[in-house]
Write a protein that holds these residues in place. Structure first.
Motif, PDB file in Angstrom:
ATOM      1  N   THR A  94       3.930   8.138   7.842  1.00 22.91           N
ATOM      2  CA  THR A  94       2.515   8.310   7.545  1.00 22.91           C
ATOM      3  C   THR A  94       2.224   7.519   6.280  1.00 22.91           C
ATOM      4  OG1 THR A  94       2.858  10.315   6.247  1.00 22.91           O
ATOM      5  CG2 THR A  94       2.355  10.598   8.605  1.00 22.91           C
ATOM      6  N   THR A  95       0.983   7.124   6.126  1.00 19.52           N
ATOM      7  CA  THR A  95       0.595   6.321   4.966  1.00 19.52           C
ATOM      8  C   THR A  95      -0.863   6.574   4.616  1.00 19.52           C
ATOM      9  OG1 THR A  95       0.512   4.051   4.071  1.00 19.52           O
ATOM     10  CG2 THR A  95      -0.003   4.320   6.401  1.00 19.52           C
ATOM     11  N   GLN A 104      -9.320  -8.494  -0.692  1.00 21.44           N
ATOM     12  CA  GLN A 104     -10.458  -8.097   0.137  1.00 21.44           C
ATOM     13  C   GLN A 104      -9.950  -7.451   1.433  1.00 21.44           C
ATOM     14  OE1 GLN A 104     -12.829 -11.714   0.438  1.00 21.44           O
ATOM     15  NE2 GLN A 104     -14.188 -10.905  -1.125  1.00 21.44           N
ATOM     16  N   SER A 105      -8.982  -6.564   1.272  1.00 20.10           N
ATOM     17  CA  SER A 105      -8.321  -5.950   2.417  1.00 20.10           C
ATOM     18  C   SER A 105      -8.098  -4.464   2.203  1.00 20.10           C
ATOM     19  CB  SER A 105      -6.950  -6.596   2.634  1.00 20.10           C
ATOM     20  OG  SER A 105      -7.080  -7.946   2.972  1.00 20.10           O
ATOM     21  N   VAL A 106      -8.048  -3.761   3.309  1.00 20.44           N
ATOM     22  CA  VAL A 106      -7.592  -2.378   3.300  1.00 20.44           C
ATOM     23  C   VAL A 106      -6.088  -2.457   3.533  1.00 20.44           C
ATOM     24  CG1 VAL A 106      -7.703  -0.143   4.447  1.00 20.44           C
ATOM     25  CG2 VAL A 106      -9.791  -1.498   4.144  1.00 20.44           C
ATOM     26  N   ILE A 107      -5.335  -1.860   2.619  1.00 18.39           N
ATOM     27  CA  ILE A 107      -3.876  -1.971   2.672  1.00 18.39           C
ATOM     28  C   ILE A 107      -3.227  -0.594   2.797  1.00 18.39           C
ATOM     29  CG2 ILE A 107      -3.830  -4.138   1.361  1.00 18.39           C
ATOM     30  CD1 ILE A 107      -2.954  -2.452  -1.099  1.00 18.39           C
ATOM     31  N   LEU A 108      -1.979  -0.611   3.236  1.00 17.64           N
ATOM     32  CA  LEU A 108      -1.198   0.621   3.324  1.00 17.64           C
ATOM     33  C   LEU A 108      -0.696   0.982   1.933  1.00 17.64           C
ATOM     34  CD1 LEU A 108       0.957  -0.169   6.490  1.00 17.64           C
ATOM     35  CD2 LEU A 108      -1.269   0.963   6.364  1.00 17.64           C
ATOM     36  N   MET A 135      13.879   2.983   2.787  1.00 16.66           N
ATOM     37  CA  MET A 135      13.765   1.834   1.893  1.00 16.66           C
ATOM     38  C   MET A 135      13.051   0.674   2.601  1.00 16.66           C
ATOM     39  SD  MET A 135      16.803   0.027  -0.304  1.00 16.66           S
ATOM     40  CE  MET A 135      17.709  -0.527   1.126  1.00 16.66           C
ATOM     41  N   LEU A 136      13.394   0.431   3.864  1.00 17.16           N
ATOM     42  CA  LEU A 136      12.753  -0.630   4.636  1.00 17.16           C
ATOM     43  C   LEU A 136      11.261  -0.367   4.794  1.00 17.16           C
ATOM     44  CD1 LEU A 136      12.926  -3.184   6.439  1.00 17.16           C
ATOM     45  CD2 LEU A 136      13.382  -1.657   8.345  1.00 17.16           C
ATOM     46  N   VAL A 137      10.921   0.865   5.114  1.00 22.13           N
ATOM     47  CA  VAL A 137       9.511   1.229   5.269  1.00 22.13           C
ATOM     48  C   VAL A 137       8.751   0.934   3.981  1.00 22.13           C
ATOM     49  CG1 VAL A 137       7.976   3.237   5.426  1.00 22.13           C
ATOM     50  CG2 VAL A 137       9.769   2.902   7.127  1.00 22.13           C
ATOM     51  N   LEU A 141       6.132  -2.148   4.223  1.00 24.73           N
ATOM     52  CA  LEU A 141       4.791  -1.671   4.542  1.00 24.73           C
ATOM     53  C   LEU A 141       3.912  -1.399   3.329  1.00 24.73           C
ATOM     54  CD1 LEU A 141       5.612   0.641   7.562  1.00 24.73           C
ATOM     55  CD2 LEU A 141       4.866  -1.738   7.566  1.00 24.73           C
ATOM     56  N   GLU A 142       4.496  -1.139   2.169  1.00 26.31           N
ATOM     57  CA  GLU A 142       3.675  -0.914   0.966  1.00 26.31           C
ATOM     58  C   GLU A 142       2.851  -2.177   0.691  1.00 26.31           C
ATOM     59  OE1 GLU A 142       1.897   0.881  -2.140  1.00 26.31           O
ATOM     60  OE2 GLU A 142       3.456   1.929  -1.037  1.00 26.31           O
ATOM     61  N   GLY A 143       1.542  -2.023   0.693  1.00 27.42           N
ATOM     62  CA  GLY A 143       0.643  -3.144   0.406  1.00 27.42           C
ATOM     63  C   GLY A 143       0.338  -4.031   1.598  1.00 27.42           C
ATOM     64  N   ALA A 144       0.850  -3.699   2.778  1.00 24.99           N
ATOM     65  CA  ALA A 144       0.559  -4.498   3.968  1.00 24.99           C
ATOM     66  C   ALA A 144      -0.903  -4.316   4.367  1.00 24.99           C
ATOM     67  CB  ALA A 144       1.476  -4.101   5.128  1.00 24.99           C
TER      68      ALA A 144
END
Length: 179
Positions: A94-95, A104-108, A135-137, A141-144
């Protein structure tokens, strides 16, 4: 002269008020639009110390309005040194979401591993895999970005639009615009 000045001030006041008539107070994008953006980023393959090869693929996205988070599920393929086969599994995370002004983006934001299921792996090794997957997640995904606003969406009639808040709904995400 007074009448002309009053007329000019009235027109300026009207122009100031009417410019907000064209300014939207929100944008919405759907789960399908987020899914399309997410699909472009996968599969992801990572190798760890020559011991574990981990592949994330087939992302599936769902909204969780009750927790104000998105739920993501991935199929995974795991190869571990010493195993003669690739293990198939799934990962659920979940994020939360955040609007990044520079992109200019919605990020995770703050992706969190919720569950990993690996068939045919001893529990001790499964725990190691959990740690690597977490760790991979976080890394991947942080900031994607899951939605990028176009120039047309952020500028309407010469006005800059600045998101104020994000709301996760059953249909997708609604971005509320500052007034």
């Amino acid at each position: 002269m007074r009448q002309i000045l009053a007329l000019i001030m009235s027109l300026m006041l009207i122009a100031g008020c009417t410019s907000n008539l064209f300014k939207p107070n929100q944008f919405s994008f759907t789960t399908a639009e987020m899914q399309k953006n997410l699909d472009k980023k996968f599969p992801i393959e990572k190798k760890y110390l020559g011991i574990i090869d981990l592949t994330l693929l087939n992302p599936k996205i769902a909204t969780r309005p009750d927790t104000r988070r998105l739920a993501l599920q991935f199929d995974t393929r795991v190869y571990m040194l010493g195993y003669n086969r690739v293990l198939d599994s799934s990962i659920s995370i979940t994020t939360s979401l955040f609007y990044d002004v520079a992109k200019q983006s919605v990020i995770l934001k703050e992706p969190r591993l919720e569950k990993i299921g690996v068939v045919g792996m001893p529990s001790g090794q499964a725990e190691s895999l959990n740690q690597i997957a977490a760790m991979l997640v976080s890394e991947q995904l942080e900031g994607a970005s899951i939605y990028h606003f176009t120039e047309n969406e952020t500028r309407i009639l010469g006005m800059s639009l600045a998101p104020e808040s994000l709301e996760i709904t059953d249909a997708g995400v609604t971005v509320h615009i500052q007034k």
